[in-house]
Design an enzyme around this catalytic site. Sequence first.
Site, PDB file in Angstrom:
ATOM      1  N   ASP A 155      72.501  68.160  -1.244  1.00  0.00           N
ATOM      2  CA  ASP A 155      71.905  68.343  -2.571  1.00  0.00           C
ATOM      3  C   ASP A 155      72.570  67.454  -3.633  1.00  0.00           C
ATOM      4  OD1 ASP A 155      69.950  69.299  -4.314  1.00  0.00           O
ATOM      5  OD2 ASP A 155      71.271  70.868  -5.087  1.00  0.00           O
TER       6      ASP A 155
ATOM      7  N   TYR B 192      59.884  75.046  -2.877  1.00  0.00           N
ATOM      8  CA  TYR B 192      61.092  75.545  -3.546  1.00  0.00           C
ATOM      9  C   TYR B 192      60.689  76.737  -4.405  1.00  0.00           C
ATOM     10  CZ  TYR B 192      65.681  75.280  -5.906  1.00  0.00           C
ATOM     11  OH  TYR B 192      66.937  75.546  -6.383  1.00  0.00           O
TER      12      TYR B 192
ATOM     13  N   TYR C   2      65.078  68.876 -17.739  1.00  0.00           N
ATOM     14  CA  TYR C   2      66.477  68.514 -17.974  1.00  0.00           C
ATOM     15  C   TYR C   2      66.596  66.996 -17.929  1.00  0.00           C
ATOM     16  CZ  TYR C   2      66.595  67.858 -12.876  1.00  0.00           C
ATOM     17  OH  TYR C   2      66.337  67.428 -11.600  1.00  0.00           O
TER      18      TYR C   2
ATOM     19  N   ARG D   3      56.617  67.746  -2.191  1.00  0.00           N
ATOM     20  CA  ARG D   3      57.335  68.950  -2.606  1.00  0.00           C
ATOM     21  C   ARG D   3      56.503  69.725  -3.611  1.00  0.00           C
ATOM     22  NH1 ARG D   3      63.093  69.232  -5.816  1.00  0.00           N
ATOM     23  NH2 ARG D   3      63.986  70.977  -4.689  1.00  0.00           N
TER      24      ARG D   3
HETATM   25  C1  0GY Z   1      67.749  71.161  -5.956  1.00  0.00           C
HETATM   26  C2  0GY Z   1      67.729  72.247  -6.916  1.00  0.00           C
HETATM   27  C3  0GY Z   1      67.382  72.206  -8.231  1.00  0.00           C
HETATM   28  C4  0GY Z   1      66.674  71.161  -8.884  1.00  0.00           C
HETATM   29  C5  0GY Z   1      65.733  70.375  -8.346  1.00  0.00           C
HETATM   30  O1  0GY Z   1      64.132  68.733  -8.401  1.00  0.00           O
HETATM   31  C6  0GY Z   1      64.932  69.379  -9.066  1.00  0.00           C
HETATM   32  O2  0GY Z   1      65.076  69.254 -10.267  1.00  0.00           O
HETATM   33  O3  0GY Z   1      65.462  70.485  -7.067  1.00  0.00           O
HETATM   34  C7  0GY Z   1      67.742  73.364  -9.045  1.00  0.00           C
HETATM   35  O4  0GY Z   1      67.922  73.220 -10.263  1.00  0.00           O
HETATM   36  O5  0GY Z   1      67.876  74.477  -8.480  1.00  0.00           O
HETATM   37  O6  0GY Z   1      67.270  71.305  -4.834  1.00  0.00           O
HETATM   38  O7  0GY Z   1      68.217  70.092  -6.269  1.00  0.00           O
END
Ligand code: 0GY
Length: 303
Positions: free
Chosen positions: A257, A157, A49, A124
């Site tokens: 966030d 994540y 994105y 991460r």
């Molecule tokens: C968050 C969640 C998202 C995205 C990212 O690093 C990122 O692009 O973490 C998401 O889209 O769920 O923790 O910011």
Amino acid sequence: MQFEKTPGWLDWYANPSKPQFRVPPGSVDAHCHVFGPGAEFPFARERKYTPCDASKAQLFALRDHLGFARNVIVQATCHGADNRALVDALKSSQGRARGVATVKRSVSDGELQELHDAGVRGVRFNFVKRLVDFTPKDELLEIAGRIAKFGWHVVIYFEAVDLPELWDFFTALPTTVVVDHMGRPDVRKPVDGPEFELFVKFMRENANVWSKVSCPERLSVSGPPALNGERNAYRDVVPFARRIVETFPDRVLWGTDWPHPNLKDHMPDDGLLVDFIPYIATTPELQRKLLADNPMRLYWPEE
Ligand code: 0GY
């Protein structure tokens, strides 16, 4: 370089309300990001994105507005493994921000040391398929072994349905492991149903696993509050987050966030997100652990 935002991308909330809940002194927003600015820190070629810009100065202004003392800035996938925007923000924070980076197997020990000196304390690993391409587990394990020597931890994540498949990998990690957003439970399912029980078991059986009880706006199906001044938002997420806070009070973190990547339906008012906290951490002691004691132990252990 000029970047076009992903179509439909929602910008972060420009004028967040002042929270009614006063966070304890020394509180840490332990999950937030910086995006670019793209003209200075270009977004990564492999990104899924393209966000709007969200600068360090804007992040620090939000910190002060909400009453926080410090930030933990997490490398967002739109910057790939190029940690320059993150490092720049850490270096400008006057010691009030620490970071979580993304690195590849090719990173040298000298580069890891530089990241450490800037304030990075973790890496991460992202398993959310819409955000990143697959990285082989042997590469991630190798990275985990190397960053362990710096005293860093691993932030993971993933989505709840993928936990069974990832369990063996996660439990083989040699460091503290911090889960983003409670492993993204499906809050339409029961809080004591098999899916969330597996996550609770994951934390119970692995004393090195922590969880961020963050992102109600991302997990909620019931959504934001009615437009009638109510501040009790995202109620369907409360039982999940509250259960984790009360069961593992010494292994939970909270973050805004900000600037909230990839939200399609609505952009949260960050002031309202802060007002979510007393519903999930219902006593001053739980609030102090969640917002100050725990993040300080993990990110500023020397203090
Ligand atoms: C968050 C969640 C998202 C995205 C990212 O690093 C990122 O692009 O973490 C998401 O889209 O769920 O923790 O910011």
